[in-house]
Design a protein around this motif. Structure first.
Motif, PDB file in Angstrom:
ATOM      1  N   ALA A  36       0.796  -1.331   0.047  1.00  0.00           N
ATOM      2  CA  ALA A  36      -0.033  -0.117  -0.085  1.00  0.00           C
ATOM      3  C   ALA A  36       0.862   1.159   0.007  1.00  0.00           C
ATOM      4  CB  ALA A  36      -0.867  -0.034   0.970  1.00  0.00           C
ATOM      5  N   ARG A  37       0.384   2.181  -0.529  1.00  0.00           N
ATOM      6  CA  ARG A  37       1.101   3.465  -0.812  1.00  0.00           C
ATOM      7  C   ARG A  37       0.606   4.614   0.423  1.00  0.00           C
ATOM      8  NH1 ARG A  37       2.158   6.138  -6.350  1.00  0.00           N
ATOM      9  NH2 ARG A  37       0.000   6.458  -6.268  1.00  0.00           N
ATOM     10  N   LYS A  38       1.495   5.185   0.953  1.00  0.00           N
ATOM     11  CA  LYS A  38       1.024   6.142   1.956  1.00  0.00           C
ATOM     12  C   LYS A  38       1.657   7.697   1.371  1.00  0.00           C
ATOM     13  CE  LYS A  38      -0.559   8.968   5.243  1.00  0.00           C
ATOM     14  NZ  LYS A  38      -1.857   9.494   4.921  1.00  0.00           N
ATOM     15  N   ILE A  39       0.849   8.433   0.858  1.00  0.00           N
ATOM     16  CA  ILE A  39       1.389   9.624   0.171  1.00  0.00           C
ATOM     17  C   ILE A  39       1.250  10.937   0.915  1.00  0.00           C
ATOM     18  CG2 ILE A  39       0.965  11.040  -2.089  1.00  0.00           C
ATOM     19  CD1 ILE A  39      -0.127   8.516  -3.238  1.00  0.00           C
ATOM     20  N   TYR A  40       2.515  11.784   0.851  1.00  0.00           N
ATOM     21  CA  TYR A  40       2.529  12.839   1.650  1.00  0.00           C
ATOM     22  C   TYR A  40       2.794  14.098   0.712  1.00  0.00           C
ATOM     23  CZ  TYR A  40       7.564  12.046   1.576  1.00  0.00           C
ATOM     24  OH  TYR A  40       9.050  11.783   1.404  1.00  0.00           O
ATOM     25  N   PRO A  41       2.632  15.293   1.059  1.00  0.00           N
ATOM     26  CA  PRO A  41       2.873  16.334  -0.171  1.00  0.00           C
ATOM     27  C   PRO A  41       4.056  16.845  -0.065  1.00  0.00           C
ATOM     28  CG  PRO A  41       1.452  17.147   2.057  1.00  0.00           C
ATOM     29  CD  PRO A  41       1.631  15.761   2.130  1.00  0.00           C
ATOM     30  N   VAL A  42       4.819  17.446  -1.159  1.00  0.00           N
ATOM     31  CA  VAL A  42       5.989  18.099  -1.254  1.00  0.00           C
ATOM     32  C   VAL A  42       5.638  19.311  -2.148  1.00  0.00           C
ATOM     33  CG1 VAL A  42       7.516  16.037  -1.062  1.00  0.00           C
ATOM     34  CG2 VAL A  42       6.480  16.496  -3.306  1.00  0.00           C
ATOM     35  N   PRO A  43       6.782  20.307  -1.817  1.00  0.00           N
ATOM     36  CA  PRO A  43       6.640  21.637  -2.232  1.00  0.00           C
ATOM     37  C   PRO A  43       7.119  21.960  -3.631  1.00  0.00           C
ATOM     38  CG  PRO A  43       8.244  21.873  -0.446  1.00  0.00           C
ATOM     39  CD  PRO A  43       7.644  20.449  -0.542  1.00  0.00           C
ATOM     40  N   TYR A  44       7.400  20.724  -4.643  1.00  0.00           N
ATOM     41  CA  TYR A  44       7.937  20.948  -5.926  1.00  0.00           C
ATOM     42  C   TYR A  44       6.929  20.149  -6.853  1.00  0.00           C
ATOM     43  CZ  TYR A  44       9.980  16.710  -4.194  1.00  0.00           C
ATOM     44  OH  TYR A  44      10.223  15.537  -3.649  1.00  0.00           O
ATOM     45  N   ASP A  45       7.077  20.450  -8.116  1.00  0.00           N
ATOM     46  CA  ASP A  45       6.407  19.662  -9.038  1.00  0.00           C
ATOM     47  C   ASP A  45       6.945  18.805  -9.895  1.00  0.00           C
ATOM     48  OD1 ASP A  45       7.756  21.439 -10.949  1.00  0.00           O
ATOM     49  OD2 ASP A  45       6.096  22.852 -11.095  1.00  0.00           O
ATOM     50  N   GLN A  46       6.363  18.282 -10.814  1.00  0.00           N
ATOM     51  CA  GLN A  46       7.100  16.918 -11.530  1.00  0.00           C
ATOM     52  C   GLN A  46       8.127  17.644 -12.389  1.00  0.00           C
ATOM     53  OE1 GLN A  46       5.829  13.880 -10.888  1.00  0.00           O
ATOM     54  NE2 GLN A  46       7.279  12.757 -12.112  1.00  0.00           N
ATOM     55  N   GLU A  47       7.698  18.948 -12.997  1.00  0.00           N
ATOM     56  CA  GLU A  47       8.815  19.411 -13.944  1.00  0.00           C
ATOM     57  C   GLU A  47      10.028  19.723 -13.184  1.00  0.00           C
ATOM     58  OE1 GLU A  47       8.912  23.530 -16.505  1.00  0.00           O
ATOM     59  OE2 GLU A  47       7.080  22.778 -15.862  1.00  0.00           O
ATOM     60  N   GLU A  48       9.815  20.210 -12.017  1.00  0.00           N
ATOM     61  CA  GLU A  48      11.253  20.528 -11.282  1.00  0.00           C
ATOM     62  C   GLU A  48      12.022  19.278 -10.826  1.00  0.00           C
ATOM     63  OE1 GLU A  48      12.956  22.479  -7.072  1.00  0.00           O
ATOM     64  OE2 GLU A  48      10.706  22.741  -7.578  1.00  0.00           O
ATOM     65  N   LEU A  49      11.194  18.265 -10.424  1.00  0.00           N
ATOM     66  CA  LEU A  49      11.756  17.077 -10.032  1.00  0.00           C
ATOM     67  C   LEU A  49      12.710  16.259 -11.547  1.00  0.00           C
ATOM     68  CD1 LEU A  49      11.948  14.666  -8.263  1.00  0.00           C
ATOM     69  CD2 LEU A  49      10.013  13.625  -9.440  1.00  0.00           C
ATOM     70  N   ASN A  77      26.036  16.342  -6.667  1.00  0.00           N
ATOM     71  CA  ASN A  77      25.093  15.532  -5.701  1.00  0.00           C
ATOM     72  C   ASN A  77      24.061  16.466  -5.084  1.00  0.00           C
ATOM     73  OD1 ASN A  77      25.626  12.786  -5.758  1.00  0.00           O
ATOM     74  ND2 ASN A  77      27.551  13.250  -4.928  1.00  0.00           N
ATOM     75  N   MET A  78      24.499  17.809  -4.922  1.00  0.00           N
ATOM     76  CA  MET A  78      23.703  18.681  -4.271  1.00  0.00           C
ATOM     77  C   MET A  78      22.476  19.137  -4.988  1.00  0.00           C
ATOM     78  SD  MET A  78      24.917  18.885  -1.253  1.00  0.00           S
ATOM     79  CE  MET A  78      24.015  19.865  -0.397  1.00  0.00           C
ATOM     80  N   ILE A  79      22.522  18.990  -6.169  1.00  0.00           N
ATOM     81  CA  ILE A  79      21.256  19.234  -7.211  1.00  0.00           C
ATOM     82  C   ILE A  79      20.232  18.311  -6.609  1.00  0.00           C
ATOM     83  CG2 ILE A  79      20.205  18.882  -9.660  1.00  0.00           C
ATOM     84  CD1 ILE A  79      23.317  19.542 -10.503  1.00  0.00           C
ATOM     85  N   VAL A  80      20.354  16.932  -6.353  1.00  0.00           N
ATOM     86  CA  VAL A  80      19.189  16.236  -5.927  1.00  0.00           C
ATOM     87  C   VAL A  80      19.224  16.235  -4.448  1.00  0.00           C
ATOM     88  CG1 VAL A  80      19.140  14.903  -7.932  1.00  0.00           C
ATOM     89  CG2 VAL A  80      20.526  14.256  -6.038  1.00  0.00           C
TER      90      VAL A  80
END
Length: 221
Positions: A36-49, A77-80
């Motif tokens: 099962a997945r438990k999803i939590y919000p993050v403050p960036y979008d798919q494009e930035e990822l 490395n710091m980029i990610v």
């Protein structure tokens, strides 16, 4: 995750109930019959990822030499890693998700310890932790477990030396080893503030790592 996924699926087939903690913006953590997945919000979008991973991947092919290899690798490395820290901060400040995790009464937490979020979460939930580790700077697995790691015989990350080093290579290996403490501080110190906030006490990150129950090391000795 690709390595962890194989293990998770085998555990599921043996009858274990598994919950995978997933940021809402991700690349590979998709739904599955095995967990099962438990999803939590993050403050960036798919494009930035995707942009960060694309830059990270392209920079691996940048030309480098011994004296600038560590600096080049650190910047890349710091980029990610900066994004991972934001990800972790979002999780540990999400009261609703943490409440659900506490009430679920898990038996153990399975995490990659290259970044400390899972390590901190295991301490917060009071769970034994299993680490699946494929390598990272700072000789993390030796630093945390206090296992022998002699610089005269074991080449440090990114040196590209073999275990049969010349004397100049041993000197260079020693200097790289000397810088690992500073690198560890740069990569991990801000996680101590996150851990202190959620655990309500001063936190020494290496002490948390040493509470890991099992280290599974994915490399050739």
């Amino acid at each position: 995750w690709l390595s962890m996924k194989d293990i998770v699926e085998l555990l599921s087939e043996k009858g274990h109930d598994i919950v995978v903690l997933v940021p809402e913006v991700n690349l590979l953590l998709k739904e599955s019959k095995h967990y099962a997945r438990k999803i939590y919000p993050v403050p960036y979008d798919q494009e930035e990822l995707q942009a960060r991973y694309r830059s990270f991947g392209n920079n691996h092919f940048a030309e480098r030499w011994l004296l600038n290899a560590a600096q080049t690798e650190y910047r890349n490395n710091m980029i990610v890693i900066d994004m991972y820290f934001t990800n972790c901060q979002s999780l540990l400040e999400d009261a609703a998700t943490l409440s659900v995790l506490r009430k679920s009464k898990f038996d153990a937490l399975f995490t990659d310890p290259a970044l400390p979020c899972g390590v901190i979460l295991a301490e917060y939930l009071g769970l034994p932790s299993v680490y699946l580790f494929r390598g990272f700077p700072c000789s993390l697995e030796h630093t945390m477990s206090r296992s022998p790691n002699p610089v005269s015989y074991i080449p440090r990350c990114y040196t590209q030396f073999s275990n049969r080093m010349t004397f100049p290579q041993r000197v260079a290996n020693y200097l790289v080893n000397y810088l690992e403490t500073y690198l560890f501080y740069c990569l991990y110190s801000k996680y101590e503030d996150l851990a202190s906030n959620i655990l309500k006490r001063d936190v020494h990150l290496p002490t948390l790592y040493r509470k890991g129950s099992i280290w599974l090391l994915q490399y050739d000795f």
